[in-house]
Motif scaffolding. Structure first.
Motif, PDB file in Angstrom:
ATOM      1  N   LEU A  11       4.583   2.472 -21.936  1.00  0.00           N
ATOM      2  CA  LEU A  11       3.784   1.129 -22.396  1.00  0.00           C
ATOM      3  C   LEU A  11       3.744   0.215 -21.278  1.00  0.00           C
ATOM      4  O   LEU A  11       2.850  -0.510 -20.890  1.00  0.00           O
ATOM      5  CB  LEU A  11       4.459   0.683 -23.453  1.00  0.00           C
ATOM      6  N   VAL A  12       4.835  -0.070 -20.343  1.00  0.00           N
ATOM      7  CA  VAL A  12       5.016  -0.815 -19.561  1.00  0.00           C
ATOM      8  C   VAL A  12       3.799  -0.472 -18.277  1.00  0.00           C
ATOM      9  O   VAL A  12       3.245  -1.022 -17.803  1.00  0.00           O
ATOM     10  CB  VAL A  12       6.253  -1.172 -18.681  1.00  0.00           C
ATOM     11  N   GLU A  13       3.714   1.043 -17.879  1.00  0.00           N
ATOM     12  CA  GLU A  13       2.972   1.377 -17.086  1.00  0.00           C
ATOM     13  C   GLU A  13       1.370   1.257 -17.551  1.00  0.00           C
ATOM     14  O   GLU A  13       0.811   0.852 -16.851  1.00  0.00           O
ATOM     15  CB  GLU A  13       2.945   2.946 -16.897  1.00  0.00           C
ATOM     16  N   GLN A  14       1.302   1.520 -18.626  1.00  0.00           N
ATOM     17  CA  GLN A  14      -0.286   1.251 -19.334  1.00  0.00           C
ATOM     18  C   GLN A  14      -0.609  -0.337 -19.254  1.00  0.00           C
ATOM     19  O   GLN A  14      -1.562  -0.852 -18.964  1.00  0.00           O
ATOM     20  CB  GLN A  14      -0.317   1.722 -20.663  1.00  0.00           C
ATOM     21  N   HIS A  15       0.499  -1.068 -19.652  1.00  0.00           N
ATOM     22  CA  HIS A  15       0.359  -2.414 -19.638  1.00  0.00           C
ATOM     23  C   HIS A  15      -0.151  -3.043 -18.069  1.00  0.00           C
ATOM     24  O   HIS A  15      -0.780  -4.019 -17.848  1.00  0.00           O
ATOM     25  CB  HIS A  15       1.611  -3.165 -20.086  1.00  0.00           C
ATOM     26  N   SER A  16       0.483  -2.430 -16.967  1.00  0.00           N
ATOM     27  CA  SER A  16       0.187  -2.928 -15.592  1.00  0.00           C
ATOM     28  C   SER A  16      -1.046  -2.336 -15.250  1.00  0.00           C
ATOM     29  O   SER A  16      -1.599  -2.988 -14.266  1.00  0.00           O
ATOM     30  CB  SER A  16       1.473  -2.388 -14.781  1.00  0.00           C
TER      31      SER A  16
END
Length: 164
Positions: free
Chosen positions: A92-97
């Motif tokens: 999710l953090v990867e996608q958020h970035s």
């Protein structure tokens, strides 16, 4: 032997070990080197020293293990769930970035800061329709699964529901 230990059972065991060692090494006794009692005391000293070295190692091992316990099935399941949740969070953090800044700003205000879309619109100086469109685009982008990622987990879905 009872003067060298604090336990009469241990003294009896060590005495037996001393006499077993003496019987096993009887062929090596040389009367020219000293009295039989001195030879027996030498064996006793080595047996007792060996016992205390072993018990010291045992105490150290027990101290290292103290407070640790074996994992049962519930613990293993909890660890598996935690690993899966952390994997989902990293995903999710990867996608958020990868989101563009306007989508990320709206998403952060609504999901992370807990603002309503109306409040987020006020903070960003946008109208509510624009914020709703950006939230929709952010949800869609987060739901789009990269080819290398594993299947989405409950954390991703829970976060996306919070955005809705």
């Amino acid at each position: 032997m009872t003067r060298r230990t604090d336990c009469s059972y241990l003294a009896a065991d060590l005495t037996a070990d001393i006499f077993v060692a003496a019987l096993e090494n009887a062929g090596q006794y040389d009367p020219r080197r000293g009295e039989p009692a001195a030879w027996l005391y030498g064996i006793a000293r080595r047996v007792v020293a060996s016992h205390y070295r072993g018990s010291t190692r045992e105490r150290q091992a027990v101290a290292r293990l103290n407070g640790r316990r074996l994992l049962d099935e519930t613990d293993i399941t909890a660890l598996d769930e935690r690993i899966d949740a952390e994997r989902a969070a990293r995903q999710l953090v990867e996608q958020h970035s990868t989101l563009i800044e306007p989508l990320r700003d709206v998403l952060d205000l609504v999901v992370v800061d807990g603002l309503t879309p109306r409040e987020a619109a006020q903070v960003l100086g946008l109208n509510r329709a624009t914020v709703r469109v950006r939230l929709h685009r952010a949800r869609r982008a987060l739901r789009a699964e990269p080819a290398s990622a594993s299947p989405r987990t409950d954390l991703v879905e829970h976060t996306l529901e919070a955005v809705a």
